[in-house]
Scaffold this motif. Structure first.
Motif, PDB file in Angstrom:
ATOM      1  N   GLU A   1      33.230  30.529  61.604  1.00 43.66           N
ATOM      2  CA  GLU A   1      33.763  29.318  62.234  1.00 43.66           C
ATOM      3  C   GLU A   1      33.598  29.321  63.748  1.00 43.66           C
ATOM      4  O   GLU A   1      33.810  28.308  64.400  1.00 43.66           O
ATOM      5  CB  GLU A   1      35.242  29.157  61.872  1.00 43.66           C
ATOM      6  CG  GLU A   1      35.474  28.996  60.385  1.00 43.66           C
ATOM      7  CD  GLU A   1      36.944  28.938  60.052  1.00 43.66           C
ATOM      8  OE1 GLU A   1      37.715  28.350  60.837  1.00 43.66           O
ATOM      9  OE2 GLU A   1      37.323  29.491  59.000  1.00 43.66           O
TER      10      GLU A   1
ATOM     11  N   GLY B   1      35.459  26.749  76.267  1.00 40.87           N
ATOM     12  CA  GLY B   1      34.874  26.500  74.962  1.00 40.87           C
ATOM     13  C   GLY B   1      35.522  27.258  73.822  1.00 40.87           C
ATOM     14  O   GLY B   1      35.115  27.123  72.673  1.00 40.87           O
ATOM     15  N   ALA B   2      36.528  28.063  74.126  1.00 40.39           N
ATOM     16  CA  ALA B   2      37.184  28.842  73.077  1.00 40.39           C
ATOM     17  C   ALA B   2      38.128  27.962  72.274  1.00 40.39           C
ATOM     18  O   ALA B   2      38.824  27.120  72.826  1.00 40.39           O
ATOM     19  CB  ALA B   2      37.961  30.007  73.684  1.00 40.39           C
ATOM     20  N   SER B   3      38.121  28.192  71.003  1.00 38.58           N
ATOM     21  CA  SER B   3      39.000  27.459  70.110  1.00 38.58           C
ATOM     22  C   SER B   3      39.818  28.472  69.331  1.00 38.58           C
ATOM     23  O   SER B   3      39.296  29.496  68.892  1.00 38.58           O
ATOM     24  CB  SER B   3      38.170  26.591  69.172  1.00 38.58           C
ATOM     25  OG  SER B   3      39.000  25.872  68.302  1.00 38.58           O
TER      26      SER B   3
ATOM     27  N   VAL C   1      42.752  28.923  66.149  1.00 33.78           N
ATOM     28  CA  VAL C   1      43.463  28.304  65.036  1.00 33.78           C
ATOM     29  C   VAL C   1      44.739  29.090  64.785  1.00 33.78           C
ATOM     30  O   VAL C   1      44.811  30.293  65.022  1.00 33.78           O
ATOM     31  CB  VAL C   1      42.594  28.231  63.754  1.00 33.78           C
ATOM     32  CG1 VAL C   1      41.406  27.311  63.965  1.00 33.78           C
ATOM     33  CG2 VAL C   1      42.138  29.595  63.310  1.00 33.78           C
TER      34      VAL C   1
ATOM     35  N   LYS D   1      35.534  30.727  65.910  1.00 27.01           N
ATOM     36  CA  LYS D   1      36.851  30.425  66.472  1.00 27.01           C
ATOM     37  C   LYS D   1      37.691  31.691  66.460  1.00 27.01           C
ATOM     38  O   LYS D   1      37.444  32.621  65.695  1.00 27.01           O
ATOM     39  CB  LYS D   1      37.578  29.369  65.633  1.00 27.01           C
ATOM     40  CG  LYS D   1      36.933  28.022  65.629  1.00 27.01           C
ATOM     41  CD  LYS D   1      37.746  27.065  64.786  1.00 27.01           C
ATOM     42  CE  LYS D   1      37.070  25.703  64.780  1.00 27.01           C
ATOM     43  NZ  LYS D   1      37.810  24.755  63.960  1.00 27.01           N
TER      44      LYS D   1
ATOM     45  N   GLU E   1      41.401  33.350  65.709  1.00 27.51           N
ATOM     46  CA  GLU E   1      42.544  33.095  64.838  1.00 27.51           C
ATOM     47  C   GLU E   1      43.744  33.886  65.362  1.00 27.51           C
ATOM     48  O   GLU E   1      43.682  35.110  65.517  1.00 27.51           O
ATOM     49  CB  GLU E   1      42.232  33.510  63.400  1.00 27.51           C
ATOM     50  CG  GLU E   1      43.376  33.256  62.450  1.00 27.51           C
ATOM     51  CD  GLU E   1      43.015  33.641  61.031  1.00 27.51           C
ATOM     52  OE1 GLU E   1      43.091  32.768  60.165  1.00 27.51           O
ATOM     53  OE2 GLU E   1      42.649  34.818  60.802  1.00 27.51           O
TER      54      GLU E   1
ATOM     55  N   SER F   1      46.773  19.969  73.088  1.00 31.10           N
ATOM     56  CA  SER F   1      45.664  20.918  73.148  1.00 31.10           C
ATOM     57  C   SER F   1      46.171  22.253  73.657  1.00 31.10           C
ATOM     58  O   SER F   1      47.291  22.367  74.137  1.00 31.10           O
ATOM     59  CB  SER F   1      44.551  20.389  74.053  1.00 31.10           C
ATOM     60  OG  SER F   1      45.012  20.308  75.379  1.00 31.10           O
ATOM     61  N   HIS F   2      45.331  23.253  73.544  1.00 28.94           N
ATOM     62  CA  HIS F   2      45.693  24.588  74.025  1.00 28.94           C
ATOM     63  C   HIS F   2      44.470  25.234  74.639  1.00 28.94           C
ATOM     64  O   HIS F   2      43.341  24.882  74.336  1.00 28.94           O
ATOM     65  CB  HIS F   2      46.270  25.447  72.902  1.00 28.94           C
ATOM     66  CG  HIS F   2      45.461  25.421  71.651  1.00 28.94           C
ATOM     67  ND1 HIS F   2      45.635  24.453  70.694  1.00 28.94           N
ATOM     68  CD2 HIS F   2      44.467  26.210  71.211  1.00 28.94           C
ATOM     69  CE1 HIS F   2      44.778  24.655  69.710  1.00 28.94           C
ATOM     70  NE2 HIS F   2      44.053  25.714  70.003  1.00 28.94           N
ATOM     71  N   GLN F   3      44.728  26.154  75.540  1.00 26.18           N
ATOM     72  CA  GLN F   3      43.666  26.835  76.278  1.00 26.18           C
ATOM     73  C   GLN F   3      43.971  28.320  76.270  1.00 26.18           C
ATOM     74  O   GLN F   3      45.118  28.728  76.408  1.00 26.18           O
ATOM     75  CB  GLN F   3      43.626  26.318  77.722  1.00 26.18           C
ATOM     76  CG  GLN F   3      42.604  26.966  78.608  1.00 26.18           C
ATOM     77  CD  GLN F   3      41.187  26.540  78.291  1.00 26.18           C
ATOM     78  OE1 GLN F   3      40.912  25.363  78.173  1.00 26.18           O
ATOM     79  NE2 GLN F   3      40.308  27.499  78.127  1.00 26.18           N
TER      80      GLN F   3
END
Length: 118
Positions: free
Chosen positions: A52, A25-27, A29, A54, A56, A9-11
């Motif tokens: 999305e 809660g940030a995602s 890609v 998210k 990028e 995972s990444h943060q």
């Protein structure tokens, strides 16, 4: 933003009062197969994928030593959510340029340019 990765995972992190704060809660890609583990601890630039919801990854920011401040992040998100299009922006500029105070200045500048051309 600063990215931290632990293999699976990444943060993302922001900075506030010289402390790193996770962007809950940030995602993010990585569209070109970048390995988040190789980016751990690096400052990265991202773009927002509105549909999305998210981030990028775009590039590593070698010119920066700290991630954006929480306040900067909030202002950027407000700007993104305002969704000002190029068309709206150009329309506003057009209206502003036709206000009397700017119209007169533009006419004055145009006269000066014509005089220089002769």
């Amino acid at each position: 933003m600063q990215v931290s990765a632990d293999g699976s995972s990444h943060q993302l992190f922001l900075i506030d009062k010289n402390k790193l704060w996770p962007l809950e809660g940030a995602s993010v890609v990585f569209p070109h197969g970048e390995d988040p583990n190789m980016l751990s601890g690096k400052i990265i630039e991202c773009s927002w994928l509105r549909d999305e919801r998210k981030w990028e990854f775009m590039r590593i920011r070698t010119d920066k030593e700290t991630p954006n401040a929480v306040r900067t992040y909030r202002k950027v998100m407000e700007s993104i959510e305002d969704n000002i299009t190029e068309e709206v922006l150009l329309s506003e500029i057009h209206e502003i340029l036709h206000l009397p105070m700017y119209k007169e200045r533009i006419q004055h500048d145009q006269r000066k340019m014509l005089m220089r051309g002769n």
